[in-house]
Design a protein around this motif. Structure first.
Motif, PDB file in Angstrom:
ATOM      1  N   PHE A  10       0.788  -1.236   0.000  1.00 35.50           N
ATOM      2  CA  PHE A  10       0.000   0.000   0.000  1.00 35.50           C
ATOM      3  C   PHE A  10       0.821   1.288   0.000  1.00 35.50           C
ATOM      4  CE2 PHE A  10      -2.875  -3.149   2.021  1.00 35.50           C
ATOM      5  CZ  PHE A  10      -3.883  -3.103   1.073  1.00 35.50           C
ATOM      6  N   PHE A  11       2.097   1.244   0.389  1.00 37.14           N
ATOM      7  CA  PHE A  11       2.867   2.492   0.490  1.00 37.14           C
ATOM      8  C   PHE A  11       3.398   2.899  -0.881  1.00 37.14           C
ATOM      9  CE2 PHE A  11       6.913   4.770   1.168  1.00 37.14           C
ATOM     10  CZ  PHE A  11       6.440   5.852   1.888  1.00 37.14           C
ATOM     11  N   ARG A  12       3.274   4.181  -1.210  1.00 38.37           N
ATOM     12  CA  ARG A  12       3.796   4.725  -2.469  1.00 38.37           C
ATOM     13  C   ARG A  12       5.106   5.440  -2.179  1.00 38.37           C
ATOM     14  NH1 ARG A  12       2.387   6.240  -7.632  1.00 38.37           N
ATOM     15  NH2 ARG A  12       3.309   8.173  -8.417  1.00 38.37           N
ATOM     16  N   GLN A  13       6.192   4.925  -2.719  1.00 37.13           N
ATOM     17  CA  GLN A  13       7.519   5.484  -2.455  1.00 37.13           C
ATOM     18  C   GLN A  13       7.792   6.673  -3.370  1.00 37.13           C
ATOM     19  OE1 GLN A  13      10.680   2.639  -2.803  1.00 37.13           O
ATOM     20  NE2 GLN A  13      12.276   4.186  -2.550  1.00 37.13           N
ATOM     21  N   THR A  14       8.273   7.777  -2.774  1.00 39.10           N
ATOM     22  CA  THR A  14       8.562   8.985  -3.549  1.00 39.10           C
ATOM     23  C   THR A  14      10.006   9.437  -3.418  1.00 39.10           C
ATOM     24  OG1 THR A  14       7.880  10.397  -1.693  1.00 39.10           O
ATOM     25  CG2 THR A  14       6.194   9.809  -3.314  1.00 39.10           C
ATOM     26  N   GLU A  15      10.828   8.762  -2.616  1.00 37.39           N
ATOM     27  CA  GLU A  15      12.210   9.163  -2.377  1.00 37.39           C
ATOM     28  C   GLU A  15      13.175   8.091  -2.883  1.00 37.39           C
ATOM     29  OE1 GLU A  15      13.360  11.904  -1.282  1.00 37.39           O
ATOM     30  OE2 GLU A  15      11.686  12.895  -0.278  1.00 37.39           O
TER      31      GLU A  15
ATOM     32  N   VAL B 158      10.237  13.218  12.037  1.00 32.80           N
ATOM     33  CA  VAL B 158       8.888  12.934  11.544  1.00 32.80           C
ATOM     34  C   VAL B 158       8.345  14.130  10.775  1.00 32.80           C
ATOM     35  CG1 VAL B 158       6.504  12.513  12.236  1.00 32.80           C
ATOM     36  CG2 VAL B 158       8.352  11.237  13.318  1.00 32.80           C
ATOM     37  N   GLY B 159       8.612  15.330  11.282  1.00 29.49           N
ATOM     38  CA  GLY B 159       8.178  16.527  10.572  1.00 29.49           C
ATOM     39  C   GLY B 159       8.782  16.622   9.187  1.00 29.49           C
ATOM     40  N   GLY B 160      10.066  16.227   9.058  1.00 26.30           N
ATOM     41  CA  GLY B 160      10.715  16.235   7.750  1.00 26.30           C
ATOM     42  C   GLY B 160      10.054  15.276   6.772  1.00 26.30           C
ATOM     43  N   ILE B 161       9.684  14.094   7.255  1.00 25.50           N
ATOM     44  CA  ILE B 161       9.008  13.115   6.395  1.00 25.50           C
ATOM     45  C   ILE B 161       7.662  13.665   5.913  1.00 25.50           C
ATOM     46  CG2 ILE B 161       7.895  10.856   6.331  1.00 25.50           C
ATOM     47  CD1 ILE B 161       9.955   9.807   8.219  1.00 25.50           C
ATOM     48  N   LEU B 162       6.884  14.186   6.851  1.00 26.21           N
ATOM     49  CA  LEU B 162       5.549  14.682   6.498  1.00 26.21           C
ATOM     50  C   LEU B 162       5.631  15.861   5.536  1.00 26.21           C
ATOM     51  CD1 LEU B 162       3.786  14.489   9.994  1.00 26.21           C
ATOM     52  CD2 LEU B 162       3.606  12.886   8.074  1.00 26.21           C
ATOM     53  N   ALA B 163       6.575  16.772   5.787  1.00 23.94           N
ATOM     54  CA  ALA B 163       6.713  17.933   4.911  1.00 23.94           C
ATOM     55  C   ALA B 163       7.089  17.511   3.498  1.00 23.94           C
ATOM     56  CB  ALA B 163       7.762  18.885   5.481  1.00 23.94           C
ATOM     57  N   ARG B 164       7.977  16.534   3.404  1.00 24.27           N
ATOM     58  CA  ARG B 164       8.400  16.070   2.076  1.00 24.27           C
ATOM     59  C   ARG B 164       7.256  15.361   1.356  1.00 24.27           C
ATOM     60  NH1 ARG B 164      12.659  17.645  -1.178  1.00 24.27           N
ATOM     61  NH2 ARG B 164      13.185  15.942  -2.604  1.00 24.27           N
ATOM     62  N   GLN B 165       6.446  14.615   2.105  1.00 23.15           N
ATOM     63  CA  GLN B 165       5.322  13.921   1.498  1.00 23.15           C
ATOM     64  C   GLN B 165       4.259  14.911   1.011  1.00 23.15           C
ATOM     65  OE1 GLN B 165       4.464  10.553   0.993  1.00 23.15           O
ATOM     66  NE2 GLN B 165       6.589  10.034   1.405  1.00 23.15           N
ATOM     67  N   VAL B 166       4.033  15.999   1.789  1.00 19.60           N
ATOM     68  CA  VAL B 166       2.980  16.957   1.457  1.00 19.60           C
ATOM     69  C   VAL B 166       3.416  17.901   0.346  1.00 19.60           C
ATOM     70  CG1 VAL B 166       1.593  18.869   2.337  1.00 19.60           C
ATOM     71  CG2 VAL B 166       1.939  16.820   3.744  1.00 19.60           C
ATOM     72  N   TRP B 167       4.639  18.478   0.479  1.00 19.45           N
ATOM     73  CA  TRP B 167       5.075  19.515  -0.462  1.00 19.45           C
ATOM     74  C   TRP B 167       6.047  19.017  -1.530  1.00 19.45           C
ATOM     75  CZ3 TRP B 167       5.145  21.509   4.869  1.00 19.45           C
ATOM     76  CH2 TRP B 167       4.018  22.291   5.154  1.00 19.45           C
TER      77      TRP B 167
END
Length: 643
Positions: free
Chosen positions: A415-420, A467-476
């Motif tokens: 289910f996870f979509r990898q973007t990095e 965790v904030g870095g992960i979320l920010a990268r996923q969102v923006w």
């Protein structure tokens, strides 16, 4: 895959699974299941732990790195030699952790800080670990789909689903079998056997690649890059995004700071027969990795040549068409080189590489499953219980937890979509835990004024910012100004500052380090834990040589020191020379032909002979010592009375 390839693949896998079944007879305690009875020799540690880095996902991650940066990161990586030398030869963190006799890192946290901190770090490490591990089975399975030339989807009873899902289930099942057989005992001996076989297979693959591609062809492809993005000249690579000099410097700092903090192979950290054996295992492991560099590099640059050189355009077009149908740009980039390998490797060689990748997948997945499943029981569940479990029931709980970890990884991979990039994903998910844990480990082992409050501050700041870095990268996405590795680096710095400042403000009494490290009045009747007198010469003291170093140990450590310093001198000379008179690309091409290909090929030959002998010897010794060990039922990772 021809019939020959399938035979080559099945034979070593059969031998490995047979060894796992045989090793079950030596499992008699929780300490055996978690740490192989703490009787592993240095060669066994080096070869078995190194097999974690031989799976398909590590090869794919390395291919991504080489395709993006070529040889340039190899050059800038030499800048860290002095630091890595001191870490390896001095036994930084490794030696003192083994002195604590802790089965897991969080058990040490309870000894040094508090039980609540143990539970928190156990849960934090567990969550970060399974998320980090979550992409590994999926990437490995996808790589094998394209490497083996399998169809992207399969039909079963009218249902259509991706082929990689079926392969992922098979690979995780094989890894789980290894773990459940005998815990770290079965994992260690099978990983060592896999590593020995892989070293021999490397030599055959290298020979085949050198016959298939000429350096002139490889050089044409590597040299055809725009200014600022050279794959050969490190002084003309500033335009390469993500994988550049700053990537090396930040990675070096985080690696030293987080020495032994990441627990994806935590069983090996406590498995050595002595603290000295643990140090020597680390030094030998660095030697062995030098022998693997040739095959990874050659596979990558040969695949790049096959894909981009005009002489291979007709053969390469089906590869490009096949990868283009994937539809996910990140996965397309990851699968390009594995797909190319399946098209140009001849029969027999394809089977050898497939065997290496599958053995590495099983070795890597089993280490992750054992580590994260063990941490959940040892450092989250058991500290919350008032009564200990019987050894049999304790091992049952460990096995059930490991089944749960494998199940999570299977679902995450679907289910996870990898973007990095893989390496960047690993960097930030590791920083969720290591960002704060590094300061807590180093301070706990070396600084008597480190406090529990300081540990809490470091862990909370390091994990929350990561965790904030992960979320920010996923969102923006790319709109976020820093990548995930940069975010983890800054989180690490702030966590370190928090540990020092808060500890200084809250320290009321120095911690008893002698009790923690079993020194002085607290020394146990165990020769492996007795403090060692340093060698008389200043040079020996500087590099960490003690009276426990045998003559062969001194030769191994000394040769590693000399070899590393030689390349650091080459680095300094090359930098000075290029600042005064820059080398043309032809000189860099000749340099990498020798240093990037020739030297690693020679090292692969030497390491295959050396570590086959050492690994087999230590495997025999492990079985003999396990047969003669005295089982202590209380040695289950608990910390009665806080000590």
């Amino acid at each position: 895959m021809t019939t020959l390839d399938w035979c080559i693949l099945i034979a070593p896998l059969t031998l490995v699974f047979a060894m796992a079944i045989y090793s079950r007879r030596y499992l008699r305690s929780v300490a055996d299941f978690m740490s192989a009875g703490r009787v592993a020799g240095p060669y066994l540690l080096a070869v078995a732990r190194g097999e974690m880095q031989a799976g398909a996902v590590v090869f794919v991650a390395s291919f991504e790195l080489i395709a993006r940066s070529g040889f340039t990161l190899n050059w800038w990586g030499l800048i860290g030699i002095p630091v890595s030398l001191l870490v390896a030869l001095s036994g930084f963190v490794v030696y003192r952790f083994r002195q604590t006799r802790a089965l897991t890192l969080s058990q040490f946290f309870e000894q040094r800080y508090s039980r609540r901190l143990r539970v928190f770090t156990g849960m934090l490490g567990f969550v970060a670990g399974i998320v980090n591990f979550g992409i590994i089975p999926a990437v490995g399975a996808r790589a094998m789909v394209y490497f083996l030339g399998l169809p992207a989807t399969i039909q079963v009873a009218g249902w259509s689903f991706d082929t990689y899902i079926a392969l992922m289930a098979i690979f995780l099942g094989g890894a789980l079998f290894m773990v459940l057989c005998g815990g770290l005992i079965s994992m260690m001996v099978t990983d060592c056997l896999e590593g020995i076989l892989s070293q021999v297979f490397y030599l055959v693959i290298i020979a085949a690649l050198l016959m298939l591609f000429r350096w002139s062809e490889i050089n044409e492809v590597l040299a055809a890059q725009p200014p600022g993005q050279s794959l050969l000249n490190p002084f003309d690579s500033s335009g390469i995004k993500d994988f550049n000099l700053w990537y090396i410097l930040m990675g070096l700092f985080v690696t030293v700071y987080g020495t032994m903090a990441w627990q994806n192979a935590q069983g090996y950290n406590s498995a050595a027969i002595s603290p000295h054996a643990s140090v020597m295992g680390g030094i030998l492991g660095r030697w062995r990795e030098a022998g693997k560099a040739a095959v990874v590099t050659l596979l990558a640059v040969c695949a790049m040549t096959f894909l981009k050189h005009p002489d291979f355009a007709a053969q390469a077009q089906p590869v490009l068409d096949e990868v283009a149908r994937i539809g996910n740009p990140q996965i397309e980039q990851q699968m390009l080189i594995p797909c190319a390998l399946s098209h140009f490797l001849p029969a027999g060689i394809l089977g050898l590489l497939c065997a290496i990748l599958l053995m590495g997948i099983i070795g890597g997945d089993s280490s992750h499953i054992h580590s994260w499943g063990g941490i959940f029981i040892q450092d989250v569940v058991m500290p919350l219980r008032r009564e200990p479990l019987s050894p049999e029931r304790h091992i049952l709980w460990l096995r059930l937890s490991m089944v749960g970890v494998a199940g999570f990884a299977f679902l995450f991979g679907i289910f996870f979509r990898q973007t990095e990039y893989i390496f960047l994903w690993w960097a930030v998910t590791m920083a969720i835990y290591v960002g704060g844990a590094g300061a807590v480990i180093i301070g706990g082992l070396y600084w008597k004024k480190g406090t529990t409050a300081g540990a809490w501050a470091a862990l909370l700041i390091g994990s929350s910012l990561s965790v904030g870095g992960i979320l920010a990268r996923q969102v923006w996405g790319d709109a976020f100004p820093i990548n995930v590795q940069q975010a983890s680096f800054f989180a690490t710095l702030l966590a370190l500052v928090a540990y020092v400042v808060v500890s200084m403000l809250t320290c009321r009494e120095d911690f008893n380090m002698d009790r923690l490290l079993h020194r002085g009045a607290y020394a146990e009747n165990d020769p492996a834990l007795k403090p060692l007198a340093p060698m008389p010469s200043a040079w020996s003291r500087m590099v960490g040589v003690t009276s426990d170093f045998s003559r062969s140990d001194k030769w191994i450590a000394g040769s590693y020191l000399g070899w590393s310093l030689l390349w650091f001198v080459v680095f300094l000379t090359g930098c000075a020379w290029n600042l005064l008179a820059p080398w043309p690309v032809e000189v860099w091409s000749a340099y990498w032909h020798v240093v990037g290909i020739g030297v690693p090929v020679f090292m692969a030959l030497v390491m295959a002979v050396w570590f086959t002998w050492g690994g087999l010897r230590d495997m025999g010794r492990l079985f003999r010592k396990l047969s003669a060990e005295r089982v202590d039922p209380a040695d289950d990772g608990s910390v009665p009375g806080g000590h």
